[in-house]
Design a protein around this motif. Structure first.
Motif, PDB file in Angstrom:
ATOM      1  N   GLY A  74      -1.102 -85.850  56.107  1.00  7.63           N
ATOM      2  CA  GLY A  74      -0.693 -87.248  56.021  1.00  7.63           C
ATOM      3  C   GLY A  74       0.028 -87.821  57.225  1.00  7.63           C
ATOM      4  N   LEU A  75       0.034 -87.101  58.357  1.00  2.00           N
ATOM      5  CA  LEU A  75       0.802 -87.568  59.508  1.00  2.00           C
ATOM      6  C   LEU A  75       0.240 -88.859  60.086  1.00  2.00           C
ATOM      7  CD1 LEU A  75       2.975 -87.309  61.641  1.00  2.00           C
ATOM      8  CD2 LEU A  75       1.510 -85.683  62.869  1.00  2.00           C
ATOM      9  N   GLU A  76      -1.068 -88.919  60.318  1.00  3.93           N
ATOM     10  CA  GLU A  76      -1.651 -90.114  60.936  1.00  3.93           C
ATOM     11  C   GLU A  76      -1.447 -91.347  60.059  1.00  3.93           C
ATOM     12  OE1 GLU A  76      -5.606 -91.505  63.405  1.00  3.93           O
ATOM     13  OE2 GLU A  76      -5.782 -89.817  61.994  1.00  3.93           O
ATOM     14  N   GLU A  77      -1.636 -91.194  58.739  1.00  7.40           N
ATOM     15  CA  GLU A  77      -1.452 -92.309  57.823  1.00  7.40           C
ATOM     16  C   GLU A  77       0.002 -92.786  57.831  1.00  7.40           C
ATOM     17  OE1 GLU A  77      -2.895 -89.483  57.154  1.00  7.40           O
ATOM     18  OE2 GLU A  77      -5.000 -89.990  56.687  1.00  7.40           O
ATOM     19  N   PHE A  78       0.933 -91.816  57.886  1.00  7.98           N
ATOM     20  CA  PHE A  78       2.349 -92.157  57.927  1.00  7.98           C
ATOM     21  C   PHE A  78       2.675 -92.942  59.199  1.00  7.98           C
ATOM     22  CE2 PHE A  78       6.708 -91.296  59.229  1.00  7.98           C
ATOM     23  CZ  PHE A  78       7.413 -91.581  58.063  1.00  7.98           C
ATOM     24  N   THR A 168      14.348 -89.252  53.780  1.00  9.46           N
ATOM     25  CA  THR A 168      14.655 -88.089  52.952  1.00  9.46           C
ATOM     26  C   THR A 168      13.706 -86.957  53.316  1.00  9.46           C
ATOM     27  OG1 THR A 168      15.386 -89.487  51.117  1.00  9.46           O
ATOM     28  CG2 THR A 168      14.844 -87.202  50.598  1.00  9.46           C
ATOM     29  N   GLU A 169      14.279 -85.775  53.533  1.00 13.62           N
ATOM     30  CA  GLU A 169      13.490 -84.586  53.836  1.00 13.62           C
ATOM     31  C   GLU A 169      13.649 -83.583  52.694  1.00 13.62           C
ATOM     32  OE1 GLU A 169      14.643 -84.871  58.583  1.00 13.62           O
ATOM     33  OE2 GLU A 169      15.006 -83.022  57.478  1.00 13.62           O
ATOM     34  N   GLU A 170      12.564 -82.958  52.313  1.00 10.40           N
ATOM     35  CA  GLU A 170      12.606 -81.909  51.296  1.00 10.40           C
ATOM     36  C   GLU A 170      11.932 -80.660  51.843  1.00 10.40           C
ATOM     37  OE1 GLU A 170      11.626 -82.463  46.867  1.00 10.40           O
ATOM     38  OE2 GLU A 170       9.904 -81.328  47.641  1.00 10.40           O
ATOM     39  N   ARG A 171      12.670 -79.547  51.785  1.00 14.53           N
ATOM     40  CA  ARG A 171      12.114 -78.245  52.158  1.00 14.53           C
ATOM     41  C   ARG A 171      12.153 -77.360  50.922  1.00 14.53           C
ATOM     42  NH1 ARG A 171      14.486 -80.366  56.603  1.00 14.53           N
ATOM     43  NH2 ARG A 171      13.492 -79.999  58.623  1.00 14.53           N
ATOM     44  N   ARG A 172      11.005 -77.010  50.425  1.00 13.31           N
ATOM     45  CA  ARG A 172      10.891 -76.234  49.189  1.00 13.31           C
ATOM     46  C   ARG A 172      10.365 -74.834  49.515  1.00 13.31           C
ATOM     47  NH1 ARG A 172      10.717 -77.692  43.857  1.00 13.31           N
ATOM     48  NH2 ARG A 172      10.808 -79.882  44.513  1.00 13.31           N
ATOM     49  N   VAL A 173      11.180 -73.831  49.200  1.00 13.63           N
ATOM     50  CA  VAL A 173      10.820 -72.438  49.467  1.00 13.63           C
ATOM     51  C   VAL A 173      10.380 -71.770  48.174  1.00 13.63           C
ATOM     52  CG1 VAL A 173      11.618 -70.212  50.336  1.00 13.63           C
ATOM     53  CG2 VAL A 173      12.509 -72.324  51.329  1.00 13.63           C
ATOM     54  N   SER A 174       9.231 -71.094  48.220  1.00 16.45           N
ATOM     55  CA  SER A 174       8.756 -70.297  47.095  1.00 16.45           C
ATOM     56  C   SER A 174       8.149 -69.028  47.663  1.00 16.45           C
ATOM     57  CB  SER A 174       7.721 -71.066  46.270  1.00 16.45           C
ATOM     58  OG  SER A 174       7.255 -70.276  45.192  1.00 16.45           O
ATOM     59  N   GLY A 175       8.882 -67.932  47.559  1.00 19.45           N
ATOM     60  CA  GLY A 175       8.397 -66.680  48.140  1.00 19.45           C
ATOM     61  C   GLY A 175       8.275 -66.799  49.643  1.00 19.45           C
ATOM     62  N   PHE A 180       7.319 -78.800  53.484  1.00 16.01           N
ATOM     63  CA  PHE A 180       8.208 -79.839  54.010  1.00 16.01           C
ATOM     64  C   PHE A 180       7.579 -81.197  53.751  1.00 16.01           C
ATOM     65  CE2 PHE A 180       8.789 -82.823  57.539  1.00 16.01           C
ATOM     66  CZ  PHE A 180      10.161 -83.016  57.501  1.00 16.01           C
ATOM     67  N   VAL A 181       8.363 -82.137  53.205  1.00 15.55           N
ATOM     68  CA  VAL A 181       7.899 -83.509  53.006  1.00 15.55           C
ATOM     69  C   VAL A 181       8.984 -84.453  53.504  1.00 15.55           C
ATOM     70  CG1 VAL A 181       7.179 -85.267  51.349  1.00 15.55           C
ATOM     71  CG2 VAL A 181       6.499 -82.891  50.992  1.00 15.55           C
ATOM     72  N   LEU A 182       8.593 -85.436  54.314  1.00 16.14           N
ATOM     73  CA  LEU A 182       9.495 -86.466  54.799  1.00 16.14           C
ATOM     74  C   LEU A 182       9.048 -87.803  54.213  1.00 16.14           C
ATOM     75  CD1 LEU A 182      11.036 -86.982  58.258  1.00 16.14           C
ATOM     76  CD2 LEU A 182       9.838 -88.888  57.180  1.00 16.14           C
ATOM     77  N   TRP A 190       4.789 -87.853  54.760  1.00 22.57           N
ATOM     78  CA  TRP A 190       3.888 -86.882  55.367  1.00 22.57           C
ATOM     79  C   TRP A 190       4.550 -85.522  55.238  1.00 22.57           C
ATOM     80  CZ3 TRP A 190       4.613 -83.832  59.884  1.00 22.57           C
ATOM     81  CH2 TRP A 190       5.817 -84.046  60.551  1.00 22.57           C
ATOM     82  N   GLY A 191       3.790 -84.455  55.526  1.00 26.40           N
ATOM     83  CA  GLY A 191       4.388 -83.140  55.330  1.00 26.40           C
ATOM     84  C   GLY A 191       3.699 -82.025  56.104  1.00 26.40           C
ATOM     85  N   ARG A 192       4.321 -80.862  56.032  1.00 28.45           N
ATOM     86  CA  ARG A 192       3.786 -79.657  56.655  1.00 28.45           C
ATOM     87  C   ARG A 192       3.950 -78.481  55.680  1.00 28.45           C
ATOM     88  NH1 ARG A 192       2.979 -80.517  62.181  1.00 28.45           N
ATOM     89  NH2 ARG A 192       4.463 -81.851  63.288  1.00 28.45           N
ATOM     90  N   THR A 193       3.109 -77.474  55.882  1.00 24.90           N
ATOM     91  CA  THR A 193       3.207 -76.228  55.133  1.00 24.90           C
ATOM     92  C   THR A 193       3.461 -75.099  56.123  1.00 24.90           C
ATOM     93  OG1 THR A 193       1.680 -77.036  53.441  1.00 24.90           O
ATOM     94  CG2 THR A 193       2.047 -74.648  53.544  1.00 24.90           C
ATOM     95  N   PHE A 194       4.432 -74.230  55.803  1.00 24.10           N
ATOM     96  CA  PHE A 194       4.801 -73.107  56.657  1.00 24.10           C
ATOM     97  C   PHE A 194       4.638 -71.794  55.890  1.00 24.10           C
ATOM     98  CE2 PHE A 194       6.925 -76.703  58.437  1.00 24.10           C
ATOM     99  CZ  PHE A 194       7.117 -76.453  59.783  1.00 24.10           C
ATOM    100  N   GLN A 195       4.351 -70.731  56.625  1.00 26.70           N
ATOM    101  CA  GLN A 195       4.325 -69.382  56.083  1.00 26.70           C
ATOM    102  C   GLN A 195       5.389 -68.555  56.781  1.00 26.70           C
ATOM    103  OE1 GLN A 195       2.474 -67.967  53.511  1.00 26.70           O
ATOM    104  NE2 GLN A 195       1.892 -70.090  53.078  1.00 26.70           N
ATOM    105  N   ARG A 196       6.042 -67.693  56.005  1.00 23.75           N
ATOM    106  CA  ARG A 196       7.067 -66.834  56.569  1.00 23.75           C
ATOM    107  C   ARG A 196       6.456 -65.837  57.560  1.00 23.75           C
ATOM    108  NH1 ARG A 196      12.041 -65.905  54.484  1.00 23.75           N
ATOM    109  NH2 ARG A 196      11.381 -66.579  52.393  1.00 23.75           N
TER     110      ARG A 196
END
Length: 198
Positions: A74-78, A168-175, A180-182, A190-196
């Motif tokens: 969703g970055l370009e749309e944002f 508002t920023e949200e960082r949600r960790v699950s395992g 990340f959603v802003l 818009w948001g990103r997904t990260f892996q540990r």
């Protein structure tokens, strides 16, 4: 407030490349299990057993470590919705995806955003206080946050206010996954997904 946004006094957007920083927050321990538990073979007497209290350090440790971005949504749309021009949108879409690093040191959380614009650093005290921070463009922000523990992770919610708006920023960790959603005050996100990184 962002690396894409102009200096203070002009219209800008949140940090599309860096994904924002991190800040003070306070942890909320999960509610204790208050259901009665019976000793084996004896159902006449109930023994109330409460789990050990979860400390701020215990719960926030799920965020600690290194994270590598694997998807952006969703970055370009944002950027279009917030008035960013075509040239800056093209630069943002072509930028290298970031990696994040969180380190615990006593009552301090150190955040490093390894972005296409270089390393952006932020120190966070874990006492629930708000604090002043400047983004990558030097825009002054007043920030506050909260950490909510959950099974296998938790959620860090951050509010940032400045001359360019409220975000508002949200960082949600699950395992081993972090999302990340802003969102801005108009509801665009818009948001990103990260892996540990192990």
């Amino acid at each position: 407030p962002t690396l894409l946004s102009p200096k203070r006094g002009r219209v800008g957007t949140p940090d599309a490349k860096a994904g924002g920083g991190l800040l003070f927050f306070k942890a909320e321990a999960p509610k204790a299990d208050t259901q009665p538990r019976y000793p084996a073979g004896d159902h006449q007497q109930a023994e109330l057993v409460e789990p050990a209290a979860v400390t701020t350090q215990d719960s926030i440790s799920t965020l600690a470590g290194n994270w590598h971005c694997v998807a952006t949504e969703g970055l370009e749309e944002f950027l279009k919705a917030t008035g960013v021009g075509a040239f800056q949108r093209k630069l943002a879409m072509a930028a290298r995806w970031p990696s994040w690093e969180f380190n615990l040191n006593g009552e301090r959380l150190h955040f490093i955003n390894h972005s296409a614009m270089g390393d952006l650093k932020e120190d966070i005290l874990l006492d629930g206080s708000s604090y002043k921070h400047k983004d990558g463009r030097g825009n002054a922000l007043t920030c506050s946050a909260r950490w909510e523990a959950s099974t296998g992770g938790g959620v860090l919610t951050i509010s940032r206010k400045g001359d360019l708006g409220t975000y508002t920023e949200e960082r949600r960790v699950s395992g081993d996954s972090l999302t990340f959603v802003l969102r801005n005050e108009g509801g665009a996100s818009w948001g990103r997904t990260f892996q540990r990184v192990r």
